[in-house]
Write a protein that holds these residues in place. Structure first.
Motif, PDB file in Angstrom:
ATOM      1  N   GLU A  98      45.473  79.764  23.764  1.00 56.38           N
ATOM      2  CA  GLU A  98      44.067  79.365  23.851  1.00 56.38           C
ATOM      3  C   GLU A  98      43.870  77.869  23.570  1.00 56.38           C
ATOM      4  O   GLU A  98      43.088  77.202  24.253  1.00 56.38           O
ATOM      5  N   ILE A  99      44.568  77.337  22.605  1.00 58.82           N
ATOM      6  CA  ILE A  99      44.411  75.918  22.255  1.00 58.82           C
ATOM      7  C   ILE A  99      44.878  75.024  23.401  1.00 58.82           C
ATOM      8  O   ILE A  99      44.197  74.059  23.765  1.00 58.82           O
ATOM      9  N   THR A 100      45.998  75.351  24.010  1.00 62.96           N
ATOM     10  CA  THR A 100      46.513  74.564  25.136  1.00 62.96           C
ATOM     11  C   THR A 100      45.567  74.652  26.325  1.00 62.96           C
ATOM     12  O   THR A 100      45.240  73.636  26.956  1.00 62.96           O
ATOM     13  N   ARG A 101      45.089  75.857  26.627  1.00 66.73           N
ATOM     14  CA  ARG A 101      44.162  76.033  27.750  1.00 66.73           C
ATOM     15  C   ARG A 101      42.894  75.207  27.541  1.00 66.73           C
ATOM     16  O   ARG A 101      42.440  74.487  28.436  1.00 66.73           O
ATOM     17  N   ARG A 102      42.336  75.268  26.346  1.00 63.06           N
ATOM     18  CA  ARG A 102      41.109  74.513  26.072  1.00 63.06           C
ATOM     19  C   ARG A 102      41.351  73.004  26.108  1.00 63.06           C
ATOM     20  O   ARG A 102      40.495  72.237  26.549  1.00 63.06           O
ATOM     21  N   ALA A 103      42.500  72.560  25.648  1.00 70.11           N
ATOM     22  CA  ALA A 103      42.827  71.132  25.703  1.00 70.11           C
ATOM     23  C   ALA A 103      42.907  70.655  27.151  1.00 70.11           C
ATOM     24  O   ALA A 103      42.402  69.578  27.478  1.00 70.11           O
ATOM     25  N   ILE A 104      43.510  71.457  28.005  1.00 70.98           N
ATOM     26  CA  ILE A 104      43.594  71.096  29.430  1.00 70.98           C
ATOM     27  C   ILE A 104      42.199  71.070  30.049  1.00 70.98           C
ATOM     28  O   ILE A 104      41.854  70.147  30.792  1.00 70.98           O
ATOM     29  N   GLU A 105      41.383  72.074  29.725  1.00 72.51           N
ATOM     30  CA  GLU A 105      40.007  72.095  30.244  1.00 72.51           C
ATOM     31  C   GLU A 105      39.269  70.829  29.829  1.00 72.51           C
ATOM     32  O   GLU A 105      38.575  70.215  30.639  1.00 72.51           O
ATOM     33  N   LYS A 154      35.247  72.770  39.642  1.00 76.38           N
ATOM     34  CA  LYS A 154      34.057  72.637  40.475  1.00 76.38           C
ATOM     35  C   LYS A 154      32.999  71.969  39.617  1.00 76.38           C
ATOM     36  O   LYS A 154      32.928  72.189  38.406  1.00 76.38           O
ATOM     37  N   SER A 155      32.188  71.144  40.246  1.00 73.76           N
ATOM     38  CA  SER A 155      31.076  70.510  39.541  1.00 73.76           C
ATOM     39  C   SER A 155      29.958  70.199  40.533  1.00 73.76           C
ATOM     40  O   SER A 155      30.181  70.122  41.737  1.00 73.76           O
ATOM     41  N   VAL A 209      33.205  73.324  35.701  1.00 76.95           N
ATOM     42  CA  VAL A 209      34.013  74.484  35.320  1.00 76.95           C
ATOM     43  C   VAL A 209      35.447  74.210  35.749  1.00 76.95           C
ATOM     44  O   VAL A 209      35.708  73.975  36.926  1.00 76.95           O
ATOM     45  N   VAL A 210      36.344  74.214  34.764  1.00 83.02           N
ATOM     46  CA  VAL A 210      37.762  73.977  35.005  1.00 83.02           C
ATOM     47  C   VAL A 210      38.508  75.291  34.839  1.00 83.02           C
ATOM     48  O   VAL A 210      38.308  75.999  33.843  1.00 83.02           O
TER      49      VAL A 210
END
Length: 145
Positions: free
Chosen positions: A5-12, A92-93, A80-81
């Motif tokens: 979760e931490i890695t995913r959120r950092a990438i986002e 998308k934005s 949204v990433v």
């Protein structure tokens, strides 16, 4: 292997920051810095010409440098990433573009009376040695000008 979760959120966050940075640099007409946000072989298609991609960082820079000067402010929202892997993501934005021309009195630019352009960016993002970059940034208009 699934990302924690931490890695995913950092990438986002890194990818969202890239999208916001693009907007600020574009409004500042810092074309070299904007082009540097693309991968070397990245592709860009403006919202006004989604079927005419410009390919390669050097060609993207040349396309921006060829554009006539203008006053512009982009507003980006609904970013949204979606993380695919540690080195790939999509996003998308929604974009609003306010345009204007120089004020003959030297004051604030005069806003184009036709109103803002509203569109969407669809991005493919990749992690490079330089950090996260646009592999592909395709714009499109959501309403007729």
């Amino acid at each position: 292997m699934a990302l924690d979760e931490i890695t995913r959120r950092a990438i986002e966050w890194d990818c969202t920051r890239l999208i916001n940075q693009y907007t600020l640099l574009n409004d500042a007409a810092d074309w070299e810095a904007v082009a540097a946000l693309y991968a070397e072989d990245g592709q860009m298609a403006r919202p006004s010409a989604p079927d005419k991609p410009v390919i390669g960082r050097d060609a993207i820079l040349a396309a921006f440098l060829a554009r006539p000067a203008r006053a512009a402010r982009h507003v980006v929202s609904n970013v949204v990433v979606d993380v695919i892997s540690e080195t790939e993501a999509t996003a998308k934005s929604i974009i609003l573009l306010y345009q204007g021309s120089a004020n003959p009195d030297g004051g604030l630019p005069i806003r184009d009376p036709s109103g803002p352009l509203i569109g969407t960016y669809t991005d493919r993002l990749c992690k490079t040695a330089e950090g996260w970059r646009f592999a592909e940034r395709i714009g499109g208009l959501d309403f007729a000008p």
